[in-house]
Write a protein that holds these residues in place. Structure first.
Motif, PDB file in Angstrom:
ATOM      1  N   SER A  20       0.561  -1.409   0.641  1.00  0.00           N
ATOM      2  CA  SER A  20       0.077  -0.168   0.119  1.00  0.00           C
ATOM      3  C   SER A  20       1.030   1.466   0.114  1.00  0.00           C
ATOM      4  N   ILE A  21       0.157   1.943   0.388  1.00  0.00           N
ATOM      5  CA  ILE A  21       1.521   3.179   0.470  1.00  0.00           C
ATOM      6  C   ILE A  21       0.897   4.355   2.002  1.00  0.00           C
ATOM      7  N   ILE A  22       2.345   5.050   1.842  1.00  0.00           N
ATOM      8  CA  ILE A  22       2.130   6.041   3.250  1.00  0.00           C
ATOM      9  C   ILE A  22       1.265   6.788   2.459  1.00  0.00           C
ATOM     10  N   GLY A  23      -0.057   7.257   4.248  1.00  0.00           N
ATOM     11  CA  GLY A  23      -0.570   8.471   3.964  1.00  0.00           C
ATOM     12  C   GLY A  23      -1.460   8.418   3.469  1.00  0.00           C
ATOM     13  N   VAL A  24      -2.335   7.277   3.077  1.00  0.00           N
ATOM     14  CA  VAL A  24      -3.604   6.612   2.179  1.00  0.00           C
ATOM     15  C   VAL A  24      -4.808   7.101   3.318  1.00  0.00           C
ATOM     16  N   ASP A  25      -4.644   7.462   4.852  1.00  0.00           N
ATOM     17  CA  ASP A  25      -5.854   7.565   5.303  1.00  0.00           C
ATOM     18  C   ASP A  25      -5.732   9.113   5.409  1.00  0.00           C
ATOM     19  N   GLU A  26      -4.612   9.679   4.890  1.00  0.00           N
ATOM     20  CA  GLU A  26      -5.018  11.071   5.243  1.00  0.00           C
ATOM     21  C   GLU A  26      -5.091  12.195   4.104  1.00  0.00           C
ATOM     22  N   VAL A  27      -5.190  11.371   3.241  1.00  0.00           N
ATOM     23  CA  VAL A  27      -5.336  12.276   1.071  1.00  0.00           C
ATOM     24  C   VAL A  27      -6.492  11.589   0.783  1.00  0.00           C
ATOM     25  N   PRO A  28      -7.824  12.147   0.914  1.00  0.00           N
ATOM     26  CA  PRO A  28      -8.827  11.992   0.133  1.00  0.00           C
ATOM     27  C   PRO A  28      -8.739  12.188  -0.548  1.00  0.00           C
ATOM     28  N   SER A  29      -8.496  10.973  -1.500  1.00  0.00           N
ATOM     29  CA  SER A  29      -8.376  11.218  -2.774  1.00  0.00           C
ATOM     30  C   SER A  29      -9.547   9.967  -3.528  1.00  0.00           C
ATOM     31  N   GLY A  30      -9.492   9.647  -4.804  1.00  0.00           N
ATOM     32  CA  GLY A  30      -9.948   9.148  -5.678  1.00  0.00           C
ATOM     33  C   GLY A  30      -9.409   7.852  -5.721  1.00  0.00           C
ATOM     34  N   TYR A  31      -8.221   7.609  -5.668  1.00  0.00           N
ATOM     35  CA  TYR A  31      -7.545   6.589  -6.033  1.00  0.00           C
ATOM     36  C   TYR A  31      -6.998   5.726  -4.913  1.00  0.00           C
ATOM     37  N   TYR A  32      -6.680   6.597  -3.710  1.00  0.00           N
ATOM     38  CA  TYR A  32      -6.205   6.116  -2.102  1.00  0.00           C
ATOM     39  C   TYR A  32      -7.589   5.658  -1.838  1.00  0.00           C
ATOM     40  N   ALA A  33      -8.616   5.691  -2.142  1.00  0.00           N
ATOM     41  CA  ALA A  33      -9.872   4.852  -1.245  1.00  0.00           C
ATOM     42  C   ALA A  33      -9.844   3.837  -1.733  1.00  0.00           C
ATOM     43  N   GLY A  34      -9.613   3.581  -2.935  1.00  0.00           N
ATOM     44  CA  GLY A  34      -9.158   1.811  -3.110  1.00  0.00           C
ATOM     45  C   GLY A  34      -8.547   0.856  -2.648  1.00  0.00           C
ATOM     46  N   LYS A  35      -7.586   1.850  -1.657  1.00  0.00           N
ATOM     47  CA  LYS A  35      -5.782   1.250  -1.731  1.00  0.00           C
ATOM     48  C   LYS A  35      -6.799   1.628   0.058  1.00  0.00           C
ATOM     49  N   ARG A  36      -7.323   2.058   0.895  1.00  0.00           N
ATOM     50  CA  ARG A  36      -8.221   2.017   1.855  1.00  0.00           C
ATOM     51  C   ARG A  36      -9.104   0.858   1.993  1.00  0.00           C
TER      52      ARG A  36
END
Length: 253
Positions: free
Chosen positions: A95-111
């Motif tokens: 996964s990616i550092i910071g996915v909890d802190e960045v409300p973007s569409g792509y990171y929603a998938g990683k969350r």
């Protein structure tokens, strides 16, 4: 060990394949070329026969929350279900550092991917890493207008994809570990500066325009949410962006 790799031909996947092979493991690539559809699970169970661990580094290029969640949700579900049926003992995901802190569409998938692992009955390990060094060149292609590249203003702590692969294979050997310390590169850099340096060194002729992204996601990226700053427990890689760039092919114009 027999290790299946989802996303085996990608930026980090090819390094996982090479590292696993160098350590004496047998690698089973999971791709359409090998008769596998990661989003539907077709062909997966057969490919996972006698596999000890799955490393999931599959990825998609989208900023749409719907598409990101659909992709990562489907792939994670298919790998977990097929792994359970085949008796795979360990699921390793990136996964990616910071996915909890960045409300973007792509990171929603990683969350979503992370949540599915936590709620799974399968043994798992999860590594969050910074953007790869390749991100600087990828940013040049986000929005192109003639010779101009519009690059988002954000801070990154880029890490060598090879070092991420080494950490993932080490996790396979270590066994199920849950979420392990994040892995970041040695320097915090501005992404527009990375993009400019790639263009200069590789002779790409791109002119970079820094563009602040709006909203909470843009603010979080500018403030360093995608870096490991302040995380005393994070693992720091050794290869700098400059060192990595010096090893890349020369001018391409």
């Amino acid at each position: 060990m027999r290790i299946a790799v989802a996303g085996a031909t990608g930026t980090v996947g090819r390094h996982v394949v090479a590292e696993a092979g160098a350590r004496g493991h047998e690698v089973v690539p999971l791709s359409r070329a090998t008769g596998v559809d990661l989003t539907t699970g077709i062909g997966l169970e057969q490919r996972l026969e006698a596999v000890d661990a799955v490393v999931d580094v599959a990825n998609t290029a989208t900023q749409s929350r719907r598409r990101s969640e659909a992709f990562f949700g489907a792939v994670t579900r298919a790998l977990l279900d097929a792994g359970r049926a085949a008796g795979v003992g360990h699921h390793v995901a990136l996964s990616i550092i910071g996915v909890d802190e960045v409300p973007s569409g792509y990171y929603a998938g990683k969350r979503l991917q992370e949540r599915m692992l936590r709620e799974s009955d399968q043994p798992w390990s999860l590594l969050r890493a910074g953007q790869f060094h390749e991100f600087g060149e990828q940013a040049l292609g986000f929005v192109r207008v003639g010779p101009w590249s519009l690059v988002p203003v954000m801070r990154s702590q880029p890490v060598a994809a090879r070092e991420v692969a080494e950490a993932l294979v080490a996790l396979v050997e270590q066994g199920p570990s849950g979420r392990v310390p994040d892995l970041a590169g040695p320097d915090v850099l501005a992404v527009p500066d990375m993009a400019r340096e790639v263009s200069r060194v590789r002779g790409l002729g791109r002119r970079v325009v820094s563009v602040p992204l709006p909203g909470a996601a843009g603010r979080a990226m500018r403030e360093g949410a995608l870096t490991a700053q302040g995380d005393a427990g994070a693992t720091v890689g050794v290869t700098t962006f400059g060192q990595w760039l010096a090893e890349q092919p020369g001018p391409t114009r």
